[in-house]
Write an enzyme that holds these catalytic residues in place. Structure first.
Site, PDB file in Angstrom:
ATOM      1  N   GLY A 174       0.598  -1.248   0.006  1.00 39.90           N
ATOM      2  CA  GLY A 174      -0.031   0.165  -0.318  1.00 39.90           C
ATOM      3  C   GLY A 174       0.782   1.264  -0.088  1.00 39.90           C
ATOM      4  O   GLY A 174       1.891   1.224  -0.590  1.00 39.90           O
ATOM      5  N   ARG A 179       5.744  -6.438   9.303  1.00 41.52           N
ATOM      6  CA  ARG A 179       5.704  -7.688   9.917  1.00 41.52           C
ATOM      7  C   ARG A 179       6.032  -8.515   8.845  1.00 41.52           C
ATOM      8  O   ARG A 179       6.754  -9.819   9.312  1.00 41.52           O
ATOM      9  CB  ARG A 179       4.131  -7.966  10.340  1.00 41.52           C
ATOM     10  CG  ARG A 179       3.963  -7.371  11.744  1.00 41.52           C
ATOM     11  CD  ARG A 179       2.554  -7.614  12.060  1.00 41.52           C
ATOM     12  NE  ARG A 179       1.519  -6.791  11.232  1.00 41.52           N
ATOM     13  CZ  ARG A 179       0.466  -7.190  11.330  1.00 41.52           C
ATOM     14  NH1 ARG A 179      -0.250  -7.532  12.316  1.00 41.52           N
ATOM     15  NH2 ARG A 179      -0.411  -6.304  10.430  1.00 41.52           N
ATOM     16  N   ASP A 187       7.041  -5.585  14.373  1.00 43.15           N
ATOM     17  CA  ASP A 187       5.651  -5.339  14.497  1.00 43.15           C
ATOM     18  C   ASP A 187       5.542  -4.121  15.483  1.00 43.15           C
ATOM     19  O   ASP A 187       6.004  -4.368  16.500  1.00 43.15           O
ATOM     20  CB  ASP A 187       5.070  -6.739  15.195  1.00 43.15           C
ATOM     21  CG  ASP A 187       3.787  -6.580  15.690  1.00 43.15           C
ATOM     22  OD1 ASP A 187       3.192  -5.283  15.630  1.00 43.15           O
ATOM     23  OD2 ASP A 187       2.868  -7.603  15.839  1.00 43.15           O
ATOM     24  N   SER A 210      -5.776  10.306   8.721  1.00 35.44           N
ATOM     25  CA  SER A 210      -6.847  10.214   7.867  1.00 35.44           C
ATOM     26  C   SER A 210      -7.984  11.117   7.802  1.00 35.44           C
ATOM     27  O   SER A 210      -7.913  11.889   8.943  1.00 35.44           O
ATOM     28  CB  SER A 210      -7.369   8.576   8.310  1.00 35.44           C
ATOM     29  OG  SER A 210      -8.606   8.409   7.631  1.00 35.44           O
ATOM     30  N   TYR A 249     -11.670   3.210  15.041  1.00 29.41           N
ATOM     31  CA  TYR A 249     -10.560   3.489  13.824  1.00 29.41           C
ATOM     32  C   TYR A 249     -10.670   5.106  13.737  1.00 29.41           C
ATOM     33  O   TYR A 249      -9.430   5.770  13.795  1.00 29.41           O
ATOM     34  CB  TYR A 249     -11.243   3.047  12.453  1.00 29.41           C
ATOM     35  CG  TYR A 249     -10.214   3.680  11.477  1.00 29.41           C
ATOM     36  CD1 TYR A 249      -8.714   3.133  11.372  1.00 29.41           C
ATOM     37  CD2 TYR A 249     -10.696   4.349  10.582  1.00 29.41           C
ATOM     38  CE1 TYR A 249      -7.930   3.564  10.269  1.00 29.41           C
ATOM     39  CE2 TYR A 249      -9.609   4.729   9.545  1.00 29.41           C
ATOM     40  CZ  TYR A 249      -8.280   4.309   9.697  1.00 29.41           C
ATOM     41  OH  TYR A 249      -7.362   4.997   8.489  1.00 29.41           O
ATOM     42  N   LYS A 296      -7.272   7.742  14.519  1.00 29.81           N
ATOM     43  CA  LYS A 296      -6.686   8.644  13.580  1.00 29.81           C
ATOM     44  C   LYS A 296      -6.832  10.095  14.071  1.00 29.81           C
ATOM     45  O   LYS A 296      -6.006  11.005  13.753  1.00 29.81           O
ATOM     46  CB  LYS A 296      -7.364   8.534  12.157  1.00 29.81           C
ATOM     47  CG  LYS A 296      -7.051   7.251  11.316  1.00 29.81           C
ATOM     48  CD  LYS A 296      -5.535   7.205  11.195  1.00 29.81           C
ATOM     49  CE  LYS A 296      -4.894   5.840  10.576  1.00 29.81           C
ATOM     50  NZ  LYS A 296      -3.609   5.915  10.196  1.00 29.81           N
ATOM     51  N   LEU A 336     -10.491   8.496   0.738  1.00 26.53           N
ATOM     52  CA  LEU A 336     -10.551   7.027   0.146  1.00 26.53           C
ATOM     53  C   LEU A 336      -9.334   6.744  -0.505  1.00 26.53           C
ATOM     54  O   LEU A 336      -9.106   7.402  -1.662  1.00 26.53           O
ATOM     55  CB  LEU A 336     -12.042   6.871  -0.692  1.00 26.53           C
ATOM     56  CG  LEU A 336     -13.236   6.866   0.206  1.00 26.53           C
ATOM     57  CD1 LEU A 336     -14.353   7.004  -0.766  1.00 26.53           C
ATOM     58  CD2 LEU A 336     -13.443   5.647   0.933  1.00 26.53           C
TER      59      LEU A 336
END
Ligand code: 8X3
Length: 254
Positions: A17, A38, A61, A141, A154, A158, A186
């Protein structure tokens, strides 16, 4: 103008990503990369693709406080002076109403998005202060600006990232260290696949009928932020697709 020649850049969540897109773009700009995630096999594949770029791979991690302190406190000598930290590791799990939420989902989001970001920042920023050089980029975000139904924890995580970025900037006042929060709406990555735990159809629906941002779009914004002149700090960038104007305001065409 967009040169990062020989700057050492640490990216968390670099295996996919936005993290992987940053690795590719910042490598093109001349950066040398510490890539953490990870999934070691994915990091190895990415490093193989960036064959001209010096890369140091760390299986990490960010939720593991001891592992973060140990791994980042003992970077090999050529990798100890991190110039740019990109706190990208983060995820969303579930979209249940709060009163029906999975406590393990909350733990995972809070431990990664907030506590992991803090552990990495705590390990890296003191060296930046000592050297009088550095830039921290946090992936926030739109969800940190606007809560949406089912987003509860979530969005809270953020919003916390946003407050942490603001607080870090305040606490670094008087040093040359810069802090930026990049806050997208998005973006089509594995984000929704992870949120919906592999439910591909549900994940695809999130981006249906509009052109979402891409991981590469976000990497370009980050490259812009980290290549400004030393006197200039971009505190926060909020960006979204043209077809989105808020967390719940999306124009879809079918
Ligand atoms: C991702 C943006 O609006 O899908 O952080 O939650 S949103």
């Amino acid at each position: 103008m967009f040169s990062l020649q020989d700057q050492t850049i640490l990216i968390t969540g670099a295996s996919a990503g936005i993290g992987a897109a940053c690795a590719r773009l910042l490598a093109q700009a001349g950066g040398r990369l510490i890539l953490t995630a990870r999934r070691t096999d994915r990091l190895e594949a990415l490093a193989a693709e960036l064959e001209q770029t010096p890369c140091h791979l760390l299986t990490l991690d960010v939720r593991d406080k001891a592992q973060v302190a140990e791994a980042l406190g003992r970077l090999p000598a050529p990798w100890q002076t991190v110039d740019i930290l990109i706190n990208n590791a983060g995820l969303s799990r579930g979209m249940n109403k709060l009163q029906e939420g999975e406590v393990t989902d909350w733990d995972e989001m809070i431990d990664t998005n907030i506590k992991g970001l803090l552990y990495v920042t705590r390990a890296i920023v003191p060296g930046m202060v000592t050297r009088g050089r550095g830039h921290v980029v946090n992936l926030g975000s739109l969800a940190g600006h606007q809560t949406y139904p089912g987003g509860n924890v979530y969005c809270a995580s953020k919003a916390a990232v946003r407050a942490i970025s603001e607080g870090l900037k305040q606490d670094l006042l008087g040093t040359p260290i810069r802090v930026t929060s990049v806050d997208p709406g998005l973006v089509e990555t594995d984000f929704s696949r992870v949120r919906f735990k592999g439910d591909e159809a549900r994940a695809a629906k999130v981006y249906q009928g509009l052109t979402p941002l891409t991981a590469e779009d976000i990497a370009e914004v980050i490259l812009y932020c980290v290549t400004r002149p030393a006197h200039m700090n971009i505190n926060e960038i909020l960006l979204m697709p043209t077809a989105q104007s808020g967390s719940t305001l999306v124009h879809r065409q079918y």
